[in-house]
Design an enzyme around this catalytic site. Structure first.
Site, PDB file in Angstrom:
ATOM      1  N   GLU A 265       0.833  -1.214   0.000  1.00 52.22           N
ATOM      2  CA  GLU A 265       0.000   0.000   0.000  1.00 52.22           C
ATOM      3  C   GLU A 265       0.861   1.255   0.000  1.00 52.22           C
ATOM      4  O   GLU A 265       0.492   2.273  -0.584  1.00 52.22           O
ATOM      5  CB  GLU A 265      -0.967  -0.002   1.178  1.00 52.22           C
ATOM      6  CG  GLU A 265      -2.025  -1.121   1.142  1.00 52.22           C
ATOM      7  CD  GLU A 265      -2.760  -1.257  -0.189  1.00 52.22           C
ATOM      8  OE1 GLU A 265      -3.000  -0.233  -0.861  1.00 52.22           O
ATOM      9  OE2 GLU A 265      -3.075  -2.415  -0.571  1.00 52.22           O
ATOM     10  N   HIS A 268       1.567   2.383  -3.435  1.00 53.91           N
ATOM     11  CA  HIS A 268       0.456   3.194  -3.975  1.00 53.91           C
ATOM     12  C   HIS A 268       0.497   4.604  -3.392  1.00 53.91           C
ATOM     13  O   HIS A 268       0.292   5.593  -4.089  1.00 53.91           O
ATOM     14  CB  HIS A 268      -0.889   2.554  -3.611  1.00 53.91           C
ATOM     15  CG  HIS A 268      -1.227   1.302  -4.376  1.00 53.91           C
ATOM     16  ND1 HIS A 268      -1.330   1.264  -5.739  1.00 53.91           N
ATOM     17  CD2 HIS A 268      -1.523   0.038  -3.953  1.00 53.91           C
ATOM     18  CE1 HIS A 268      -1.678   0.029  -6.140  1.00 53.91           C
ATOM     19  NE2 HIS A 268      -1.795  -0.728  -5.064  1.00 53.91           N
TER      20      HIS A 268
HETATM   21 ZN    ZN Z   1      -2.483  -2.763  -5.057  1.00 55.56          ZN
END
Ligand code: ZN
Length: 502
Positions: A265, A268
């Site tokens: 994450e 991202h």
């Molecule tokens: Zn992902």
């Protein structure tokens, strides 16, 4: 009254404000909303979503786009202004073709299907869910018809990966299958070469979460412009350039869940925090595509986070947190453990090598459904046959087979799986380009210096947001079109060495 472009920016800013409000409410819904709040929240989200959509597809925006197009016609293709008009035009033309009653029907079908999917998965009762999948296939076909396609409905639904086609995907996946299936067989013959038992035990959650937050901060995720909370399924959600949030989950019995979920994450999040703030409040303040977004999360999670130099740097700190639990393993043993390959039934638990086969299977089934070669009632049989053919394992029931993912509950999520594999492929191609520019990358990672890598990604990928299509971006950054051979070479080298195959 300003220029056409100023007026366009103003109304796109309003659309973006509504969307930011939606994202805050969605984040709240997945983290802190009490169960009693869901019903009321659904209505708010639906009102805001309709307002944002209506404003975006309005004749006013169409007229402003025309005026702005004339104003930017002499500007450079790369300029923020020309890119804004080009990308907004593409989005708006597509959204205008989709009738609003179809949007409403898709939302209703998804709301109806999600709880049925949950119950059907619990009872492992595919027949219970089948009518909802049939409905979502029908709605997806109508959506594809509305958007328009030449011969393959999947092409129209691939708009989240601009420029990608179904036939291109087929070529990519055939190449992957031909490389991965034999690799998995060779690894299976040497399954004992890697022992992952050190990852299971009793690992209190607090130190785990503290460790992963230290790691992602050093990778480049800023907690001043973001935060980390806990949710059932980890996700990243960007509100605005100063507020890009992450969630994670943690298991007391399994050490890898929080560490690699958190690093994933953060990839991202680092992307979201790196998009130029000048693109805020426009359709460009987003990743280039879901596939490109996934390339950033997987680059950090797998190519960096599951590398030998990474654990040479971090293992000591982790071992100091869990001295008894990790007493019998060293950095090398830990590196090997987190890279164990074993064919398994569940996609989200799959290792780096077999993961793409899970995506291939879903892509083939979705495409066969949309093109009428497969009936909805025959999905479990097709699923199980492919699992045996590609991975050599057979699901004992539908819960561990065709009912495992929530995606088919959402009419809008058919055709969304390929982005995960595209992310893997793009990440390996980017890494090859990074290594050319940063020949000392491994030494830097081993020393815990992640700044040069971050700077490279910021400059070449992150800051552009959604200005370029994935193909345009890859060509600019690597000088080449998407080429699956980079990932295959990476996997054969890494896992060939790990399992002593060469
Ligand atoms: Zn992902």
């Amino acid at each position: 009254m300003g220029s056409g472009l100023d007026q366009l920016r103003e109304v796109l800013g309003e659309v973006s404000d509504l969307q930011e409000a939606i994202r805050v409410l969605l984040w709240d819904q997945e983290t802190y909303l009490p169960a009693g709040g869901f019903e009321g929240r659904g209505a708010v989200l639906s009102t805001l979503g309709r307002r944002a959509h209506d404003l975006f597809v309005s004749d006013q925006v169409t007229r402003q786009l025309e005026a702005a197009e004339a104003e930017v016609s002499s500007l450079d293709f790369d300029s923020d202004e020309a890119s804004l008009v080009r990308v907004t035009r593409r989005d708006q033309e597509r959204e205008r073709r989709i009738p609003s009653e179809l949007v409403g029907e898709m939302a209703e079908a998804s709301t109806a299907a999600a709880p049925v999917w949950r119950e059907a998965r619990e009872k492992s009762d595919y027949a219970m869910f089948a009518p909802h999948l049939a409905r979502n296939v029908e709605l997806s076909l109508r959506r594809a018809e509305a958007i328009g396609f030449e011969s393959r409905p999947f092409d129209a639904l691939l708009f989240t990966e601009p420029g990608m086609t179904t036939s291109q995907l087929e070529v990519i996946f055939v190449g992957l299958k031909e490389a991965i299936v034999p690799l998995v067989k060779k690894i299976a013959a040497k399954a004992d070469a890697v022992d992952a038992s050190c990852l299971q035990g009793d690992f209190p959650e607090g130190p785990q979460l503290g460790f992963v937050n230290t790691v992602i901060k050093s990778l480049g995720y800023s907690f001043e412009q973001g935060r980390m909370d806990i949710s059932t399924h980890p996700f990243m959600i960007g509100m605005n350039p100063g507020d890009v949030r992450l969630t994670n989950r943690v298991s007391r019995d399994l050490l890898t869940m929080a560490i690699f979920g958190g690093i994933h994450e953060s990839g991202h999040g680092i992307y979201g925090q790196g998009i130029s703030a000048a693109l805020a409040r426009t359709p460009l303040w987003e990743g280039a595509s879901n596939g490109v977004h996934e390339s950033q999360s997987r680059l950090y999670e797998n190519l960096i986070g599951r590398s030998r130099p990474f654990w040479k740097h971090w293992f000591g700190e982790l071992q100091a947190l869990f001295p008894k639990q990790l007493a019998k393993v060293d950095a090398e043993g830990f590196y090997r453990a987190v890279n164990r390959v074993a064919p398994s039934l569940i996609r989200v638990e799959a290792d780096e090598v077999t993961y793409n086969l899970h995506i291939l299977l879903r892509f083939e089934i979705e495409n066969d459904l949309l093109e009428g070669r497969l009936r909805v009632e025959d999905v479990p049989d097709a699923w199980n046959a492919k699992m045996v053919e590609y991975l050599g394992v057979e699901p004992p029931n539908a819960a561990e087979g065709s009912l495992q993912d929530i995606h088919w509950s959402f009419a809008g999520e058919l055709a969304s799986f390929p982005a995960y594999s595209l992310g893997n492929l793009i990440s390996a191609q980017l890494l090859a380009a990074i290594r050319k520019d940063l020949p000392d990358l491994d030494d830097q990672v081993e020393a815990g210096e992640f700044g040069p890598l971050l700077g490279w990604l910021r400059e070449r990928v992150h800051r552009h947001g959604r200005k370029f299509t994935p193909a345009e971006l890859l060509l600019r950054v690597t000088g080449q079109e998407l080429d699956a051979r980079y990932w295959v070479a990476y996997a054969e080298r890494k896992f060939g060495e790990l399992y002593g195959l060469n």
